[in-house]
Design an enzyme around this catalytic site. Structure first.
Site, mmCIF file in Angstrom:
data_model
loop_
_atom_site.group_PDB
_atom_site.id
_atom_site.type_symbol
_atom_site.label_atom_id
_atom_site.label_comp_id
_atom_site.label_asym_id
_atom_site.label_seq_id
_atom_site.Cartn_x
_atom_site.Cartn_y
_atom_site.Cartn_z
ATOM 1 N N ASP A 453 72.201 71.485 50.578
ATOM 2 C CA ASP A 453 71.415 70.255 50.660
ATOM 3 C C ASP A 453 69.996 70.572 50.178
ATOM 4 O OD1 ASP A 453 70.587 67.635 51.455
ATOM 5 O OD2 ASP A 453 69.791 68.496 53.296
ATOM 6 N N LYS A 454 69.228 69.534 49.868
ATOM 7 C CA LYS A 454 67.857 69.769 49.413
ATOM 8 C C LYS A 454 66.852 69.535 50.539
ATOM 9 C CE LYS A 454 65.313 66.789 47.262
ATOM 10 N NZ LYS A 454 64.066 66.851 48.049
ATOM 11 N N ASP A 744 68.596 62.447 46.924
ATOM 12 C CA ASP A 744 67.395 62.008 46.217
ATOM 13 C C ASP A 744 67.737 61.524 44.811
ATOM 14 O OD1 ASP A 744 65.670 62.435 48.267
ATOM 15 O OD2 ASP A 744 65.131 64.454 47.675
ATOM 16 N N ARG A 846 71.823 61.660 44.380
ATOM 17 C CA ARG A 846 72.286 60.362 44.863
ATOM 18 C C ARG A 846 73.718 60.444 45.402
ATOM 19 N NH1 ARG A 846 67.917 57.135 45.723
ATOM 20 N NH2 ARG A 846 66.870 56.445 43.841
ATOM 21 N N ASP A 872 70.974 70.881 56.894
ATOM 22 C CA ASP A 872 70.209 70.780 58.138
ATOM 23 C C ASP A 872 70.391 69.468 58.864
ATOM 24 O OD1 ASP A 872 68.752 69.212 56.213
ATOM 25 O OD2 ASP A 872 67.032 69.283 57.576
#
Length: 1172
Positions: A453-454, A744, A846, A872
């Site tokens: 994940d970012k 995002d 996205r 997270d």
């Protein structure tokens, strides 16, 4: 609160009538009335599920305190609540909101009438039990679970066979001891774990009810931010201390869906709908309200938390799965040995059938009787079959039962050192590394794909407002140098100064314009923009004290860090949210307090991708403020009003995204009285609908959220975590493919990709963001052709999927969620995977949570490589659980990802020491330990096998039966466990400096079929050396068979321990102690056993050890048995070294000048995956 029954919130006055579960409420405190689960007295957190009927008018900015929350069977009601349309609708969609709840499918709860409620069905009590066993069920259930391991069943059968008189080889007690020991150790471990569960249950069933307002679901879903729950407006006027409240709640039956709840309530002739905003679940905690009164709907084991408390999914390591193949091979080898003995025994019986009566060691008649008595002789066929079964018993340890316990102990030791590693300690959160799954430690050394994940994983998830575009003007976006440090905007309330807890950098020009009011054109839009930031959210202002009694801080608590950043930014520019209740908010606008009635709210949902709030303003107007994603907001904007502004705003958004900023678009519109009444009527109708409530509320939201005036956009910075670029570079150098999956927008994801060194300027980017299956198919085909051309140009062959990142062409695949929908649903998975294999980097933007899990599943289906997912937030849980190894980050989005993970840590950069250091060590140690255990037991079995061939296939053993049992438990077990925990083939610094060394796990260098068969060949040779050298040395001597057996036993133990010592790389004091101590312990045990008169072989060791041949044999056995292994190791390491050996030699001799040459040589080795 400690229950999961829905609670209905009552009046803001103090009720006098309280049920047995509620403490007496404090006077003059406002409260909530929920429908909730019945708690036991003295419970800490919500132990039942509550359905709200009213909401406190008390300001949420009041001081946070703790007080009792009480649950009764009636209702107490308060002020007008906020209605949460879309969000509740989404949750209900997961439930049964699309149909009427029939009496057969419903649970009926009569308010304040427990006897009538339980008249038909006796509902569950509120005590819970998560323990697996009771005193009565522990033994049978634990044994049943343990015998799911096939090896245990095998040893049980062996023990049973040994109890039969015809097959008894060992003593009946001795044959049971190995299995009994293993079962006992595992049972003790399981009993301790279950005792901890029962202790936790006892605490849960006897805790205090605490909390003061708003909802925290940390114990339920891991989220630490506050949630909002609301009471029903129609129940506020009810006073349970003055009147008996009569009503009926009809709700769905207990289920696991913690995000959905569907019910209705009949009270005063009205039928009210109840949904997720009206329920408090077991495990939640209320904040900022003194008391709450509610009705229980689920309790105890029927609560959603308990229904969701199934154990973590069982994972088995890849190495252990592969080990089962070798165990099957050993089983066939064992059958082959037994078959050989059986056939030879049959031949012997046939050849000697005439002499069986007089053979000294085999008689079928007892001549001491007159007439002679016939022993039980069943013919040569059955006798040969009995020999086969006895052979299985004698050779049983070919399958190493002690290996399972050894593996568990080694994993515990490895986990201890991982937890204690200070390089994986996060100072900011004061958290250590967590090892939540002990059975997959070695998988960390074989990871090929990392899915990350970012937000909150690569970034800090600490949002900071950086810039804004308001009515076409960019404030702070071009340069951050002009931003001033905001000392802190403050207001005075009740004689005390209030200021935001966090400071925000402000743009001087924008700050000055915000003070000019809304009388100018630009001032009006700036006013509405910041008003939207302060009002369009679910933020809860909490007051905290400071060392100065006259100064207090406002801490904005909310579900989203983005919302918190926007509200702090609004406060910095003079729009300070200071109070929120269910029906209104108070905002201080440059010293002037203004109250806005919150007439309705449509919270964010994944379909609309926006949220809106309808406010009744002080000037008696109605306004709708909306914020959301750009692609969602521009579709509902009124382009006729501000087309030029929209175009400029889009340009600013692109600029913000290119800098890695998170963006939101802000819009609004004014409502006429007619439009408001129309919306309000539709909203009330949809909110109370019992059928299709979700769809109706979404439709109402879409109707009001249109023809918007776009005010501007915000840019929020989410900085990269420390060490992320270096970590990604190290992982890619190690041959690990890093895929980033984020929600995002594309520009933001690409910007973060560059800053994290995931993307470089030398890479060719393949961007796929198409909206149809055909266009996606064409784009994929074109990209595959292009990547192959680039590969041909760079001279890299892509037909081998196991080639490393170093050898791949620099191609980056960037794909969005809408394209993935068409690809995953349009049978284009093969093309996507083929393209991804040709790329160095894959960046998905996205993407929805289920799409993240779908991408992981795609890779797992089409490759055997190991996958790791790291995240997270709650949206990463499905991805974490789908991957072979799941890692949770202890971030700001709660602990749900941690709770679902196998390992947890505080920072993304800790992946480097976890994989490259501990993963490498764990894999190398475990692989060697498994092979060594196979070798160790096979040597002993083959010695027994050779002896059987010289004793008429009678299955008698020269080695004491007690020594046979102790061989795997005391004589040789401990050294392999200690080496499996402590040994290091390379140091930490070397592994971190040369990430390519991680490729040893990808190539399965420590455990593979070739090594297994090579080990078996070495095993056969060593067993021949151990058996035949003493046999020939003592062939014509008076040494009896017991003395020879002691020599064989001692030689075997010495050889296998020296074999282990030859392979140890890093020696410690404990390593010396266990290896040489185990050898000494074997000598002592043999002496003790041979000193017991009742045991066979009495005084044998004293006789044989007194001869020179004994010591000469021991020396000869060691040399002959181990010399071939020593020669092969030398030749292999000298003429065909692997990268591990090259690096070890460079470190050992300090060849710092050759580091570059070593690095180059390792790269070439890594490029050839067939080399082992």
């Amino acid at each position: 609160m400690a229950s999961e029954r829905s609670l209905l919130i009552i009046s803001p006055r103090t009720p006098n009538t309280i049920s047995h579960d509620l403490l007496k409420p404090e006077p003059n405190r406002l409260g909530l009335f929920f429908a909730m689960d019945t708690p036991n007295p003295n419970e800490n957190s919500a132990s039942t599920e509550l359905d709200h009927c009213s909401f406190s008018r008390r300001s949420q900015s009041s001081l946070q305190s703790k007080s009792s929350i009480r649950e009764v069977g009636s209702s107490d009601f308060g002020s007008r609540p906020v209605r949460h349309g879309s969000r509740g609708a989404d949750s209900e969609a997961l439930s049964i909101s699309q149909k009427e709840i029939s009496d057969e499918d419903a649970r009926l709860i009569y308010i304040d009438d427990p006897e009538k409620t339980n008249q038909t069905f006796e509902f569950a009590r509120n005590s819970i039990r998560t323990g697996k066993y009771s005193i009565l069920t522990f033994l049978p259930r634990n044994l049943f679970e343990q015998f799911h391991r096939i090896a245990y069943i095998y040893f049980l059968v062996i023990a049973v066979l040994n109890q039969l008189p015809q097959l008894a080889v060992f003593g009946r007690t001795v044959s049971i001891l190995p299995l009994a020991f293993v079962l006992l150790v595992t049972a003790v471990k399981d009993a301790y774990e279950d005792w901890r569960r029962h202790r936790s249950d006892k605490i849960e069933n006897n805790s205090d009810s605490t909390g003061v307002a708003y909802l925290q679901t940390l114990n339920l879903d891991g989220e630490s931010n506050l949630k909002t729950r609301y009471a029903k407006q129609e129940t506020m006027s009810k006073m349970p201390d003055k009147e008996k409240i009569i009503g009926l709640i009809k709700c769905e039956k207990p289920n696991r869906n913690i995000y959905g709840f569907h019910a209705n309530m009949e009270i005063d002739g009205k039928r009210l709908s109840l949904g997720p905003p009206n329920i408090v679940l077991r495990g939640c905690e209320l904040k900022n309200t003194s008391w709450a009164v509610g009705v229980s709907v689920y309790a105890g084991r029927e609560t959603k938390a308990m229904l969701n408390s199934s154990g973590a999914p069982s994972k088995r390591s890849r190495l252990e799965t592969r080990m089962n193949v070798e165990i099957v091979m050993l089983s066939f080898f064992l059958i082959a040995l037994c078959t050989v003995v059986c056939v030879l025994a049959a031949v012997w019986f046939i050849r000697n059938r005439e002499d069986l009566d007089i053979l000294p060691f085999f008689r079928d008649k007892d001549f001491s009787k007159d007439p002679p008595e016939t022993y039980n002789y069943y013919g040569w066929g059955l006798e040969a079959f009995f020999v086969f079964l006895m052979s299985v018993i004698v050779f049983q340890i070919m399958i190493p039962i002690s290996l399972y316990i050894s593996m568990e102990l080694v994993r515990v030791g490895q986990a201890y050192f991982m937890i204690q590693d200070m390089q994986m300690y996060d100072e900011t959160s004061n958290s250590r590394f967590q090892c939540r799954a002990l059975n997959i430690n070695e998988d960390l050394g074989q990871i090929k794909y990392v899915f990350s994940d970012k937000t909150g994983t690569l970034t800090e998830n600490k949002m900071e407002f950086r810039c804004a575009s308001i009515w076409g003007v960019d404030y702070g976006g071009e340069s951050t140098d002009t931003l001033d440090e905001q000392i802190g905007y403050s207001v005075r309330v009740n004689g005390k100064v209030l200021r935001p807890k966090l400071m925000v950098k402000t743009d001087p020009e924008l700050l000055q314009l915000s003070k000019s009011g809304k009388h100018t054109k630009n001032g009006r839009y700036i006013h509405d923009f910041f008003l939207a930031l302060a009002a369009c959210n679910t933020i809860v202002p909490l007051i905290t004290k400071t060392s100065d009694p006259s100064v207090q801080l406002i801490d904005y608590q909310g579900e989203s860090p983005d919302e918190q950043a926007l509200v702090y930014a609004a406060a910095a520019y003079g729009f300070m949210l200071i109070e929120r209740t269910s029906g209104h908010i108070v905002i201080d606008i440059h010293g002037e307090k203004q109250r806005y009635n919150v007439l309705g709210m449509h919270e964010f949902d994944s379909d609309r991708k926006r949220m809106s709030v309808i406010l009744g303003c002080p000037d008696m107007t109605f306004k709708v403020f909306v914020k959301g994603a750009d692609n969602s907001m521009f579709t509902v904007a009124c382009e006729n009003l501000n087309m030029d502004i929209i175009q400029v705003t889009k340009a600013h958004l692109y600029s913000y995204s290119s800098k890695g900023l998170r963006t939101l678009v802000i819009g609004m519109k004014e409502l006429s009285s007619f439009d408001f009444d129309k919306w309000h009527s539709l909203f009330e109708e949809a909110s109370t609908a019992l059928i299709g409530r979700a769809a109706k509320l979404r439709k109402v939201a879409n109707n009001i959220e249109n023809n918007l005036l776009i005010l501007g956009a915000s840019g929020i910075e989410d900085k990269l975590q420390k060490g992320v670029p270096e970590a990604i570079e190290a992982l890619r150098t190690a041959g690990i493919k890093v895929w980033v999956l984020t929600g995002d927008k594309q520009e933001t994801a690409i910007s973060i990709g560059y800053s994290s060194k995931l993307l470089t300027n030398k890479m060719t980017q393949v961007i796929i963001n198409d909206n149809s299956v055909e266009s996606c198919k064409r784009r994929l085909e074109d990209a595959i052709i292009m990547s192959k051309k680039l590969a041909a140009t760079s001279g890299v062959a892509l037909d081998n999927e196991r080639s490393t990142e170093v050898a791949r062409p620099s191609v980056a695949l960037i794909i969005d969620g809408s394209s993935l929908v068409h690809i995953l649903d349009g049978k284009l998975e093969e093309q996507l995977f083929q393209l991804a294999c040709n790329c160095s980097v894959v960046l998905c933007c996205r993407v929805a949570p289920l799409q993240k899990a779908g991408i992981v599943a795609l890779v797992k289906r089409r490759t055997s490589d190991m996958t790791l997912a790291i995240g997270d937030g709650a949206n990463d849980v499905s991805m974490i659980q789908k991957a072979d190894v799941g890692v949770g980050i202890s971030g700001l989005e709660g602990r749900q990802a941690v709770m679902a993970s196998d390992f947890a840590m505080g920072q993304f950069r800790f992946l480097v020491p976890l994989l490259l250091v501990h993963g490498h060590w764990n894999y190398q140690r475990m692989g060697y330990m498994i092979l060594y255990n196979f070798y160790r037991n096979a040597v002993f079995v083959l010695v027994l096998f050779w002896y059987v061939l010289f004793t008429g296939y009678s299955l008698t053993t020269a080695i004491n039966q007690w020594s046979s049992v102790l061989y795997s438990i005391i004589y040789t077990c401990l050294p392999t466990i200690v080496v499996g925990i402590l040994d290091k083939d390379l140091g930490r610094r070397t592994l971190l400096r040369r990430p390519q060394l991680y490729g040893a796990g990808h190539r399965q260098e420590s455990y593979n079929s070739g090594l297994f068969w090579l080990t078996m060949v070495d095993t056969v040779w060593q067993s021949i050396s151990i058996f035949f050298i003493p046999l020939f040395a003592f062939w014509a001597t008076p040494v009896d068979i017991s003395g020879l057996g002691d020599l064989w036993l001692l030689a075997t133990v010495i050889v296998v321990n020296l074999h282990l010592a030859m392979d140890v790389v890093r020696w410690y004091t404990l390593t010396h102690a266990v290896i040489w101590g185990s050898t000494l312990a074997t000598v002592i045990c043999v002496i003790v056993l041979d000193s017991i008169l009742s045991l066979p072989g009495f005084w044998a060791i004293y006789h044989v050890a007194g001869t020179a041949s004994f010591w000469l044999c021991l020396l000869s056995i060691v040399v002959v048995a181990l010399l071939p292994r020593l020669v092969v190791k030398y030749l292999y390491q000298y003429y065909c070294p692997c990268d591990i050996q090259i690096a070890r030699e460079a470190d050992k001799f300090g060849r710092t000048s050759e580091v570059g040459a070593v690095q180059t040589e390792m790269v070439s080795v890594l490029s050839n995956p067939s080399q082992l």
